[in-house]
Design a protein around this motif. Sequence first.
Motif, PDB file in Angstrom:
ATOM      1  N   GLU A 218      -8.183  -5.671  16.665  1.00 29.28           N
ATOM      2  CA  GLU A 218      -8.757  -5.404  14.584  1.00 29.28           C
ATOM      3  C   GLU A 218      -8.668  -6.240  13.575  1.00 29.28           C
ATOM      4  OE1 GLU A 218      -9.393  -2.122  13.803  1.00 29.28           O
ATOM      5  OE2 GLU A 218      -7.799  -0.750  15.182  1.00 29.28           O
ATOM      6  N   HIS A 219      -9.233  -6.131  13.313  1.00 27.98           N
ATOM      7  CA  HIS A 219      -9.910  -7.288  12.057  1.00 27.98           C
ATOM      8  C   HIS A 219      -8.349  -7.618  11.262  1.00 27.98           C
ATOM      9  CE1 HIS A 219     -11.077  -9.629   8.619  1.00 27.98           C
ATOM     10  NE2 HIS A 219     -12.060  -9.788   8.775  1.00 27.98           N
ATOM     11  N   PRO A 220      -7.886  -8.850  11.141  1.00 28.24           N
ATOM     12  CA  PRO A 220      -6.202  -8.521  10.264  1.00 28.24           C
ATOM     13  C   PRO A 220      -6.487  -8.142   8.857  1.00 28.24           C
ATOM     14  CG  PRO A 220      -7.883 -11.026  10.071  1.00 28.24           C
ATOM     15  CD  PRO A 220      -8.257  -9.931  11.023  1.00 28.24           C
ATOM     16  N   LYS A 222      -7.344  -4.993   8.500  1.00 26.02           N
ATOM     17  CA  LYS A 222      -7.224  -3.689   9.050  1.00 26.02           C
ATOM     18  C   LYS A 222      -5.180  -3.302   9.220  1.00 26.02           C
ATOM     19  CE  LYS A 222      -7.806   0.758  11.239  1.00 26.02           C
ATOM     20  NZ  LYS A 222      -7.951   1.759   9.621  1.00 26.02           N
ATOM     21  N   LEU A 223      -5.323  -4.758  10.090  1.00 29.25           N
ATOM     22  CA  LEU A 223      -4.232  -4.643  10.463  1.00 29.25           C
ATOM     23  C   LEU A 223      -2.826  -4.620   8.893  1.00 29.25           C
ATOM     24  CD1 LEU A 223      -3.727  -7.142  13.446  1.00 29.25           C
ATOM     25  CD2 LEU A 223      -3.438  -4.441  12.999  1.00 29.25           C
ATOM     26  N   ARG A 224      -3.379  -5.370   7.650  1.00 27.21           N
ATOM     27  CA  ARG A 224      -2.787  -5.854   6.846  1.00 27.21           C
ATOM     28  C   ARG A 224      -2.357  -4.357   6.116  1.00 27.21           C
ATOM     29  NH1 ARG A 224      -3.796  -6.171   1.756  1.00 27.21           N
ATOM     30  NH2 ARG A 224      -6.060  -6.858   2.212  1.00 27.21           N
ATOM     31  N   GLU A 225      -3.669  -3.523   6.245  1.00 28.18           N
ATOM     32  CA  GLU A 225      -4.404  -2.071   5.668  1.00 28.18           C
ATOM     33  C   GLU A 225      -3.190  -1.493   6.498  1.00 28.18           C
ATOM     34  OE1 GLU A 225      -8.369  -1.643   5.080  1.00 28.18           O
ATOM     35  OE2 GLU A 225      -8.432  -2.551   3.730  1.00 28.18           O
ATOM     36  N   ASN A 226      -2.526  -1.347   7.298  1.00 26.61           N
ATOM     37  CA  ASN A 226      -1.904  -0.514   8.232  1.00 26.61           C
ATOM     38  C   ASN A 226      -0.528  -0.597   7.650  1.00 26.61           C
ATOM     39  OD1 ASN A 226      -3.831   0.605   9.886  1.00 26.61           O
ATOM     40  ND2 ASN A 226      -3.581  -0.858  11.735  1.00 26.61           N
ATOM     41  N   VAL A 227      -0.017  -1.968   7.157  1.00 27.98           N
ATOM     42  CA  VAL A 227       1.088  -1.865   6.634  1.00 27.98           C
ATOM     43  C   VAL A 227       1.398  -1.387   5.153  1.00 27.98           C
ATOM     44  CG1 VAL A 227       3.714  -3.698   6.373  1.00 27.98           C
ATOM     45  CG2 VAL A 227       1.926  -3.955   7.869  1.00 27.98           C
ATOM     46  N   THR A 228      -0.133  -1.524   3.694  1.00 25.95           N
ATOM     47  CA  THR A 228       0.134  -1.455   3.162  1.00 25.95           C
ATOM     48  C   THR A 228       0.235  -0.557   2.630  1.00 25.95           C
ATOM     49  OG1 THR A 228      -0.968  -3.782   3.304  1.00 25.95           O
ATOM     50  CG2 THR A 228      -0.735  -3.050   0.893  1.00 25.95           C
ATOM     51  N   SER A 229       1.254   0.531   1.753  1.00 22.97           N
ATOM     52  CA  SER A 229       0.831   1.966   1.684  1.00 22.97           C
ATOM     53  C   SER A 229       0.550   1.531  -0.119  1.00 22.97           C
ATOM     54  CB  SER A 229       2.080   2.638   2.282  1.00 22.97           C
ATOM     55  OG  SER A 229       3.615   2.220   1.352  1.00 22.97           O
ATOM     56  N   PRO A 230       0.267   2.868  -0.445  1.00 22.18           N
ATOM     57  CA  PRO A 230      -0.024   3.243  -2.143  1.00 22.18           C
ATOM     58  C   PRO A 230       1.041   2.798  -2.696  1.00 22.18           C
ATOM     59  CG  PRO A 230      -1.358   4.581  -0.834  1.00 22.18           C
ATOM     60  CD  PRO A 230      -0.394   3.948   0.501  1.00 22.18           C
ATOM     61  N   ALA A 231       1.178   1.570  -3.670  1.00 18.50           N
ATOM     62  CA  ALA A 231       2.488   2.085  -4.894  1.00 18.50           C
ATOM     63  C   ALA A 231       3.497   1.237  -3.893  1.00 18.50           C
ATOM     64  CB  ALA A 231       2.438   3.137  -5.401  1.00 18.50           C
ATOM     65  N   GLY A 232       4.229   1.111  -2.673  1.00 13.68           N
ATOM     66  CA  GLY A 232       4.619   0.124  -1.689  1.00 13.68           C
ATOM     67  C   GLY A 232       5.064  -1.090  -2.191  1.00 13.68           C
ATOM     68  N   THR A 233       6.354  -1.154  -1.351  1.00 12.92           N
ATOM     69  CA  THR A 233       6.686  -2.854  -1.226  1.00 12.92           C
ATOM     70  C   THR A 233       5.920  -3.390  -0.596  1.00 12.92           C
ATOM     71  OG1 THR A 233       6.987  -2.648   0.524  1.00 12.92           O
ATOM     72  CG2 THR A 233       9.039  -1.674  -0.691  1.00 12.92           C
ATOM     73  N   THR A 234       4.483  -3.671   0.284  1.00 14.07           N
ATOM     74  CA  THR A 234       3.804  -4.712   0.425  1.00 14.07           C
ATOM     75  C   THR A 234       2.991  -4.801  -0.408  1.00 14.07           C
ATOM     76  OG1 THR A 234       4.690  -3.625   2.464  1.00 14.07           O
ATOM     77  CG2 THR A 234       2.362  -5.138   2.150  1.00 14.07           C
ATOM     78  N   ILE A 235       2.589  -4.259  -1.089  1.00 13.76           N
ATOM     79  CA  ILE A 235       0.739  -4.268  -2.232  1.00 13.76           C
ATOM     80  C   ILE A 235       2.115  -4.979  -3.377  1.00 13.76           C
ATOM     81  CG2 ILE A 235       1.251  -2.145  -3.330  1.00 13.76           C
ATOM     82  CD1 ILE A 235      -1.638  -4.063  -2.261  1.00 13.76           C
ATOM     83  N   ASN A 236       2.596  -4.741  -3.554  1.00 16.67           N
ATOM     84  CA  ASN A 236       3.580  -5.411  -4.815  1.00 16.67           C
ATOM     85  C   ASN A 236       3.974  -6.724  -3.922  1.00 16.67           C
ATOM     86  OD1 ASN A 236       4.444  -4.233  -7.304  1.00 16.67           O
ATOM     87  ND2 ASN A 236       4.814  -2.323  -5.788  1.00 16.67           N
ATOM     88  N   ALA A 237       4.283  -7.367  -2.783  1.00 13.55           N
ATOM     89  CA  ALA A 237       4.487  -8.227  -2.787  1.00 13.55           C
ATOM     90  C   ALA A 237       3.278  -9.492  -2.256  1.00 13.55           C
ATOM     91  CB  ALA A 237       5.330  -8.374  -0.643  1.00 13.55           C
ATOM     92  N   ILE A 238       1.418  -8.746  -2.558  1.00 16.20           N
ATOM     93  CA  ILE A 238       0.931  -8.863  -2.056  1.00 16.20           C
ATOM     94  C   ILE A 238      -0.256  -9.011  -3.694  1.00 16.20           C
ATOM     95  CG2 ILE A 238      -1.403  -8.487  -0.798  1.00 16.20           C
ATOM     96  CD1 ILE A 238       0.192  -6.989   1.594  1.00 16.20           C
ATOM     97  N   ARG A 239       0.156  -8.917  -3.808  1.00 14.53           N
ATOM     98  CA  ARG A 239       0.414  -8.607  -5.556  1.00 14.53           C
ATOM     99  C   ARG A 239       0.568 -10.332  -5.979  1.00 14.53           C
ATOM    100  NH1 ARG A 239       2.439  -5.295 -10.382  1.00 14.53           N
ATOM    101  NH2 ARG A 239       3.955  -6.132  -9.850  1.00 14.53           N
ATOM    102  N   GLU A 240       2.037 -10.621  -6.123  1.00 12.10           N
ATOM    103  CA  GLU A 240       2.313 -11.467  -6.331  1.00 12.10           C
ATOM    104  C   GLU A 240       1.569 -13.245  -5.397  1.00 12.10           C
ATOM    105  OE1 GLU A 240       4.277 -12.154  -8.854  1.00 12.10           O
ATOM    106  OE2 GLU A 240       4.085 -10.124  -9.801  1.00 12.10           O
TER     107      GLU A 240
END
Length: 269
Positions: A218-220, A222-240
């Motif tokens: 898988e492309h990285p 895609k793998l990152r998106e699998n961990v990144t749920s809407p309004a979740g913890t991961t997307i907040n970290a990635i935003r920072e």
Amino acid sequence: MTQKVAVLGTGKIGEALLSGMIRAGWAPADLLVTARRPERAKELHERHGVTPVTNQEAAKSADTLILTVKPQDMGTLLDELAPHVPADRLVISGAAGIPTSFFEERLAQNTPVVRVMTNTPALVDEAMSVISAGSHATAEHLTHAEEIFGAVGKTLRVPESQQDACTALSGSGPAYFFYLVEAMTDAGILLGLPRDKAHDLIVQSAIGAAVMLRDSGEHPVKLRENVTSPAGTTINAIRELENHGVRAALIAALEAARDRSRALASGNG
């Protein structure tokens, strides 16, 4: 015909290479080593059964010479070796930033030279070794280099013009991951975890992520998106991470490493 291989200037990486070759089936009797200190040479003999020799003896008797001294010491070593290296010897350089032309100009005419950039995971048989041919190296020489360095990990052939970029990515690459783990461990402590627990959490997460990248196909993204749920913890970290320019900083860092490799190659040490 038995092939004798000599590792000149046997430090940690050189010893890891010897150890890997022996586990891969090379006979210790066919492996020669040189070391600056006699006690180091004796240690290598006692630990691995390999034969300590002088640089001149290695040049005369080995079919393949692997030069693992520091880049700043390579010129002096070649001055010592040049009168004793026949043109049919394969010379493999493990020195960062030094082009094959540097060796070809100092050794007998038509000497085959192969340039290899490996990295410290060779110590645990997980190296990434990048291999390039000099002007007189054949496909057979490249295959032989792959057999040697394949004993401690994965190998990849690239044109020599790409070696500086590979040095930036994989040669220095382990340091970037160690740096990231160090920073994440400090963050774990800030969040209230003991250092040892933060370390274990991060290291296993890194191992798991690396195996997924290697084995899933898988492309990285895609793998990152699998961990990144809407309004979740991961997307907040990635935003920072994006707010702080981490992606741009990584690109700039690798460009700086590449430029430094080029500077070493041009003699601007």
